[in-house]
Design an enzyme around this catalytic site. Structure first.
Site, PDB file in Angstrom:
ATOM      1  N   HIS A 149      36.335  39.405  34.783  1.00 51.14           N
ATOM      2  CA  HIS A 149      37.291  38.295  34.659  1.00 51.14           C
ATOM      3  C   HIS A 149      37.722  38.180  33.206  1.00 51.14           C
ATOM      4  CE1 HIS A 149      36.644  37.098  38.736  1.00 51.14           C
ATOM      5  NE2 HIS A 149      35.349  37.254  38.534  1.00 51.14           N
ATOM      6  N   GLU A 197      32.406  43.569  38.359  1.00 50.48           N
ATOM      7  CA  GLU A 197      33.405  42.488  38.501  1.00 50.48           C
ATOM      8  C   GLU A 197      33.801  42.029  37.093  1.00 50.48           C
ATOM      9  OE1 GLU A 197      31.796  39.256  40.829  1.00 50.48           O
ATOM     10  OE2 GLU A 197      33.323  37.839  40.116  1.00 50.48           O
ATOM     11  N   ALA A 255      42.091  35.372  42.170  1.00 50.67           N
ATOM     12  CA  ALA A 255      41.689  34.202  42.964  1.00 50.67           C
ATOM     13  C   ALA A 255      40.880  34.580  44.206  1.00 50.67           C
ATOM     14  CB  ALA A 255      42.928  33.405  43.355  1.00 50.67           C
ATOM     15  N   PRO A 300      45.466  39.368  42.967  1.00 49.46           N
ATOM     16  CA  PRO A 300      46.714  38.619  42.939  1.00 49.46           C
ATOM     17  C   PRO A 300      47.039  38.018  41.579  1.00 49.46           C
ATOM     18  CG  PRO A 300      45.029  37.408  44.157  1.00 49.46           C
ATOM     19  CD  PRO A 300      44.495  38.792  43.913  1.00 49.46           C
ATOM     20  N   ASN A 301      48.317  38.063  41.260  1.00 54.84           N
ATOM     21  CA  ASN A 301      48.903  37.465  40.057  1.00 54.84           C
ATOM     22  C   ASN A 301      48.586  38.220  38.769  1.00 54.84           C
ATOM     23  OD1 ASN A 301      50.125  35.210  41.458  1.00 54.84           O
ATOM     24  ND2 ASN A 301      48.034  34.496  41.785  1.00 54.84           N
ATOM     25  N   ARG A 325      35.944  26.832  33.344  1.00 52.08           N
ATOM     26  CA  ARG A 325      37.183  26.357  33.980  1.00 52.08           C
ATOM     27  C   ARG A 325      36.864  25.506  35.216  1.00 52.08           C
ATOM     28  NH1 ARG A 325      41.161  31.203  34.674  1.00 52.08           N
ATOM     29  NH2 ARG A 325      42.573  29.451  35.040  1.00 52.08           N
ATOM     30  N   ASN A 372      38.928  43.219  39.105  1.00 53.14           N
ATOM     31  CA  ASN A 372      39.205  41.815  38.838  1.00 53.14           C
ATOM     32  C   ASN A 372      39.899  41.296  40.094  1.00 53.14           C
ATOM     33  OD1 ASN A 372      40.057  39.302  38.157  1.00 53.14           O
ATOM     34  ND2 ASN A 372      40.863  39.870  36.150  1.00 53.14           N
ATOM     35  N   ARG A 383      51.912  35.270  32.324  1.00 57.14           N
ATOM     36  CA  ARG A 383      51.165  34.258  33.067  1.00 57.14           C
ATOM     37  C   ARG A 383      50.189  33.536  32.143  1.00 57.14           C
ATOM     38  NH1 ARG A 383      46.098  35.685  37.070  1.00 57.14           N
ATOM     39  NH2 ARG A 383      45.846  33.569  37.846  1.00 57.14           N
ATOM     40  N   TYR A 386      45.196  34.046  29.504  1.00 56.48           N
ATOM     41  CA  TYR A 386      45.074  35.472  29.826  1.00 56.48           C
ATOM     42  C   TYR A 386      45.602  36.416  28.744  1.00 56.48           C
ATOM     43  CZ  TYR A 386      44.001  33.560  34.422  1.00 56.48           C
ATOM     44  OH  TYR A 386      43.421  32.864  35.451  1.00 56.48           O
TER      45      TYR A 386
END
Ligand code: DQA
Length: 149
Positions: A100, A98, A77, A9-10, A107, A74, A17, A22
Site C-alpha cells: 500500500h 501486499e 480498495a 482499482p483507481n 487512515r 496493491n 488522484r 499518493y
C-alpha cells in the site's frame, strides 16, 4: 524468475488522484522504474492493472498457467472488501507481497482491515511508491534462495 505486479482499482489514476496521499508519480512512471530495477536484478516482470474485481481474479488464475513465481499486489480498495481475491491466491498457491502506498493504519477505520494480509508473505504500507521496489528486491532475494530472515 517471473514476477507479476498487480494494481487494483483507481491506481490507474496515480499522479492525479489525491496527490497529497499518493504522490505525483503516475502508474507508467512506476512501471518504468520497476522494469529498470527488474532488469538490473535479472527478474522477468509483468504488469496488470484493473478496476474490476473479476479481471484481477482471472489474472491471478492466469498467473499460475504463466508460471509466475511471485506476485506483488496493491489491491486498492479491494483490500478491504474482496474475499474473491483472497480465495484466488489460496487457489493458485502463488506467494505474494501486499503493498500500500499510503499508511492505511493512519487512515479511515475501514482501511485497517485487509482480506489478504494474513495470507500474504509480507505487507509493506506507507512507504509511497518505494514500497513496490522494496517488495521487488525482497522477492528477488527470496527467489534467489538468499536468507530473508
Ligand atoms: C491503497 C489504500 C487503499 O485503502 C485505497 O483504497 C487505495 C490505495 C494504497 O495504496 O495506499 O486505493 O491500497
Amino acid at each position: 524468475m517471473k514476477v507479476l505486479v498487480l494494481n487494483g482499482p483507481n491506481l490507474n489514476l496515480l499522479g492525479m488522484r489525491e496527490p497529497g496521499i499518493y504522490g505525483s508519480g503516475t502508474l507508467a512512471d512506476l512501471q518504468r522504474e520497476l522494469r529498470d530495477l527488474a532488469g538490473s536484478l535479472g527478474v522477468e516482470i509483468d504488469f496488470f492493472q484493473s478496476n474490476h474485481e473479476g479481471a484481477i481474479v482471472d489474472r491471478i488464475h492466469q498467473a499460475r498457467a504463466d508460471g509466475v513465481a511471485f506476485v506483488i499486489i496493491n489491491p486498492g480498495a479491494f483490500t478491504h472488501t474482496s474475499v474473491a481475491i483472497r480465495d484466488a491466491f489460496s487457489g493458485v498457491s502463488i506467494p505474494f507481497v501486499e503493498v500500500h502506498i499510503s499508511n492505511v493504519h493512519k487512515r479511515d477505520a475501514f482501511r485497517h482491515h485487509s482480506y489478504l494480509s494474513d495470507i500474504a508473505e509480507g505487507v509493506i504500507v506507507g512507504l509511497g511508491m518505494h514500497g513496490y521496489g522494496l517488495a521487488l528486491r525482497y522477492v528477488h532475494a527470496r527467489l534467489s534462495g538468499a536468507s530473508t530472515r
